[in-house]
Write a protein that holds these residues in place. Structure first.
Motif, PDB file in Angstrom:
ATOM      1  N   ASP A  64       0.813  -1.154   0.010  1.00  0.00           N
ATOM      2  CA  ASP A  64       0.006  -0.043   0.098  1.00  0.00           C
ATOM      3  C   ASP A  64       1.009   1.173   0.017  1.00  0.00           C
ATOM      4  O   ASP A  64       0.762   2.164  -0.734  1.00  0.00           O
ATOM      5  N   PHE A  65       1.709   0.972   0.715  1.00  0.00           N
ATOM      6  CA  PHE A  65       2.762   2.344   0.749  1.00  0.00           C
ATOM      7  C   PHE A  65       3.535   2.727  -0.514  1.00  0.00           C
ATOM      8  O   PHE A  65       3.420   3.881  -0.958  1.00  0.00           O
ATOM      9  N   LEU A  70       4.068   5.740  -5.545  1.00  0.00           N
ATOM     10  CA  LEU A  70       4.242   5.463  -7.072  1.00  0.00           C
ATOM     11  C   LEU A  70       3.303   6.163  -7.775  1.00  0.00           C
ATOM     12  O   LEU A  70       3.402   6.793  -8.706  1.00  0.00           O
ATOM     13  N   LEU A  71       1.931   5.842  -7.235  1.00  0.00           N
ATOM     14  CA  LEU A  71       0.849   6.894  -8.063  1.00  0.00           C
ATOM     15  C   LEU A  71       0.971   8.133  -7.784  1.00  0.00           C
ATOM     16  O   LEU A  71       0.735   9.033  -8.752  1.00  0.00           O
ATOM     17  N   ALA A  72       1.107   8.577  -6.619  1.00  0.00           N
ATOM     18  CA  ALA A  72       1.266  10.227  -6.491  1.00  0.00           C
ATOM     19  C   ALA A  72       2.328  10.645  -7.360  1.00  0.00           C
ATOM     20  O   ALA A  72       2.406  11.657  -7.975  1.00  0.00           O
ATOM     21  N   GLY A  73       3.320  10.112  -7.271  1.00  0.00           N
ATOM     22  CA  GLY A  73       4.578  10.497  -7.776  1.00  0.00           C
ATOM     23  C   GLY A  73       4.586  10.582  -9.439  1.00  0.00           C
ATOM     24  O   GLY A  73       4.869  11.591 -10.160  1.00  0.00           O
ATOM     25  N   THR A  74       3.888   9.455 -10.086  1.00  0.00           N
ATOM     26  CA  THR A  74       3.577   9.349 -11.399  1.00  0.00           C
ATOM     27  C   THR A  74       2.668  10.477 -11.883  1.00  0.00           C
ATOM     28  O   THR A  74       2.854  10.752 -12.817  1.00  0.00           O
ATOM     29  N   SER A  75       1.581  10.826 -10.917  1.00  0.00           N
ATOM     30  CA  SER A  75       0.729  11.670 -11.375  1.00  0.00           C
ATOM     31  C   SER A  75       1.131  13.287 -11.638  1.00  0.00           C
ATOM     32  O   SER A  75       1.119  14.016 -12.431  1.00  0.00           O
ATOM     33  N   PHE A 248      -5.237   4.405  -0.643  1.00  0.00           N
ATOM     34  CA  PHE A 248      -4.699   3.336  -0.203  1.00  0.00           C
ATOM     35  C   PHE A 248      -4.768   3.380   1.296  1.00  0.00           C
ATOM     36  O   PHE A 248      -4.616   4.607   1.942  1.00  0.00           O
ATOM     37  N   ASP A 249      -4.784   2.088   1.863  1.00  0.00           N
ATOM     38  CA  ASP A 249      -4.919   2.089   3.255  1.00  0.00           C
ATOM     39  C   ASP A 249      -3.539   2.034   3.914  1.00  0.00           C
ATOM     40  O   ASP A 249      -3.157   1.064   4.365  1.00  0.00           O
TER      41      ASP A 249
END
Length: 313
Positions: A64-65, A70-75, A248-249
């Protein structure tokens, strides 16, 4: 926030001392390069090795971490790339600007500072952030620039990326520490004491080196550098907070460390890459300078928020 600002001021004061020493010529660029090598190859590596040797991969790895970060950075990476392309910058410059927007100074500033401000348990989460930065985004810029110049992705590029990761002392020290931990081999007391002593030099050495290196940076191209600093100091931690807390949790303390790490200024190794490839080094230089000075406030604000009672609830 004032209390946290007062806690972070000694760290930035040490950066200022290094900056002053560099500006008056007392600490030359050559001296700064050697101090950086000492911190990078010895002090910081000793700290990371000792800590990872007392962790298991199960304690360190959290899907989750990793996915949230990764999603935040990619965005933010995609946004910075689109803004660069909209300004009619080439794909190489877009890759460098995107790197400025997502790669913070986790190794030299984040790990030592957050370990002292948030506790040693923060180091493990910082190591995960560092791993994603180095393995994913650090590889991506090499692939994009090289592929853009050659017109296609050659297998040799992947070999270069792989060898570069294996030669990175932070990756090596974390890997060796985890291997030692998995093998359940305890660190002998004299060796542990040696690592503690050497690792203790990481914080003052890294902060002084950051300041001394900033003395050679220029503040040209302020408009673009201001946008990239905003992306790194505001958009990146905001995206991380959204992904960690609502998509994410991620456990509250881990999310707190991730957000604090994302609030860090642009990393110096982005300039090294930009200079190596000859792509917008002055723009990166200005972004590092501006974001580092502004981070005195943004890092303090981020830490004050994530350490406030009720965070993440």
């Amino acid at each position: 926030m004032l209390a946290v600002l007062l806690e972070t001021l000694p760290f930035f004061a040490l950066i200022a001392v290094g900056y002053g020493a560099g500006r008056i010529g007392f600490f030359t660029p050559e001296a700064t390069a050697y101090l950086t090598k000492f911190v990078f190859y010895f002090a910081l590596s000793a700290m990371l090795f000792r800590f990872s040797a007392n962790l298991s991969i199960g304690d360190l790895w959290d899907w989750d971490f990793v996915l949230a970060y990764l999603l935040a950075g990619t965005s933010v990476y995609v946004l910075a790339t689109l803004v660069a392309l909209f300004r009619r910058r080439g794909i190489e410059e877009a890759a460098v600007e995107a790197q400025c927007a997502v790669i913070g100074n986790v190794g030299f500033l984040g790990i030592p500072m957050l370990a002292l401000l948030m506790g040693e348990e923060a180091i493990g989460f910082n190591m995960l952030v560092l791993a994603v930065d180095l393995v994913v985004f650090g590889s991506l810029i090499v692939i994009v620039i090289t592929g853009g110049r050659d017109g296609r992705l050659k297998p040799a590029v992947l070999k270069t990326v792989g060898l570069g990761l294996l030669a990175n002392p932070m990756i090596v020290s974390i890997g060796l520490g985890l291997i030692l931990s998995a093998a359940r081999v305890p660190i002998p007391t004299p060796v542990n004491d040696f690592l503690i002593l050497l690792g203790a030099a990481a914080t003052p050495g890294a902060l002084f080196a950051i300041g001394a290196s900033l003395a050679t940076k220029s503040a040209e191209r302020l408009a673009v550098a201001g946008w990239l600093s905003f992306a790194k100091l505001v958009l990146h931690p905001a995206a991380v907070a959204i992904c960690a807390l609502w998509i994410f949790d991620v456990e509250p303390f881990a999310a707190a460390v991730m957000i604090a790490a994302a609030s860090l200024p642009v990393a110096g190794n982005v300039y090294i890459l930009a200079q190596h490839y000859g792509v917008a080094p002055h723009r990166v230089s200005a972004s590092i300078l501006i974001s580092t000075f502004l981070s005195i406030l943004t890092v303090s604000a981020a830490i004050a928020w994530v350490t406030a009672p009720g965070f993440g609830l």
